[in-house]
Design an enzyme around this catalytic site. Structure first.
Site, PDB file in Angstrom:
ATOM      1  N   TYR A  97     -10.221  82.431  43.733  1.00  0.00           N
ATOM      2  CA  TYR A  97     -10.046  81.998  45.112  1.00  0.00           C
ATOM      3  C   TYR A  97     -11.379  81.626  45.736  1.00  0.00           C
ATOM      4  CZ  TYR A  97      -5.279  83.850  45.209  1.00  0.00           C
ATOM      5  OH  TYR A  97      -3.959  84.084  44.969  1.00  0.00           O
ATOM      6  N   TYR A 142      -6.058  73.094  37.059  1.00  0.00           N
ATOM      7  CA  TYR A 142      -5.917  73.738  35.743  1.00  0.00           C
ATOM      8  C   TYR A 142      -5.582  72.722  34.647  1.00  0.00           C
ATOM      9  CZ  TYR A 142      -6.266  77.977  38.451  1.00  0.00           C
ATOM     10  OH  TYR A 142      -6.713  78.958  39.300  1.00  0.00           O
TER      11      TYR A 142
END
Length: 171
Positions: A97, A142
């Site tokens: 994060y 990702y």
């Protein structure tokens, strides 16, 4: 710009708790009810919960600092600390994060590199993570790093069961 990676210890508990609550709320607050969000934050980021996670030898946390300011953090799990039983050959990125002001600056790639380095150092053959089905930005990130979807699991936020997609990358 100076970027630093710093392992978290128990002495970082209050800073970890603050950045955890801030980044989770910034990422998911608008898509969830205030009650569900509050329940999740009060449970997942309670001081007792984070202390247990920091003391677990199969988990590790890292702050990323930009110009001496905590920009975000990374949490890795191996062995029994993984949120899914992926075996001894796998390393999980449970949390990656960044605070909103530090996004889109390449810092996520720095955190991913720490995860990759740890996986290689520990001779893992797979790195994996769960990503919310509605978090398209993270999914794109990702994919760029070479991950592909291998399954899904339920992630409960407060009283709301949600779907996380499980992504993996072979090493």
């Amino acid at each position: 710009m100076t970027v630093q990676i710093k392992p978290c210890t128990l002495s970082d508990l209050s800073a970890l708790q603050a950045v955890s609550r801030e980044t989770f709320t910034a990422t998911f607050g608008a898509q969830n009810t205030p009650a569900d969000l509050a329940t999740y934050l009060d449970t997942a980021y309670a001081a007792t919960q984070l202390t247990q996670e920091l003391e677990n030898p199969a988990s590790s946390f890292y702050f990323i600092l930009k110009d001496q300011i905590v920009a975000g953090y990374l949490k890795l799990n191996t062995d029994a600390a993984q949120t899914e039983a992926m075996g001894p050959h796998a390393l999980e990125i449970e949390r990656i994060y960044l605070r909103p002001a530090f996004q889109k600056q390449g810092l996520g790639r720095h955190l991913f590199q720490i995860a990759l380095d740890q996986a290689q150092r520990q001779r893992k053959t797979q790195i994996w993570l769960g990503v919310w089905e509605h978090n398209l930005n993270a999914q794109g990130f990702y994919h760029q790093l070479g991950f592909h979807q291998i399954g899904q699991h339920t992630f409960t936020l407060g009283s709301d069961p949600q779907t996380d997609l499980i992504y993996a990358k072979s090493l």
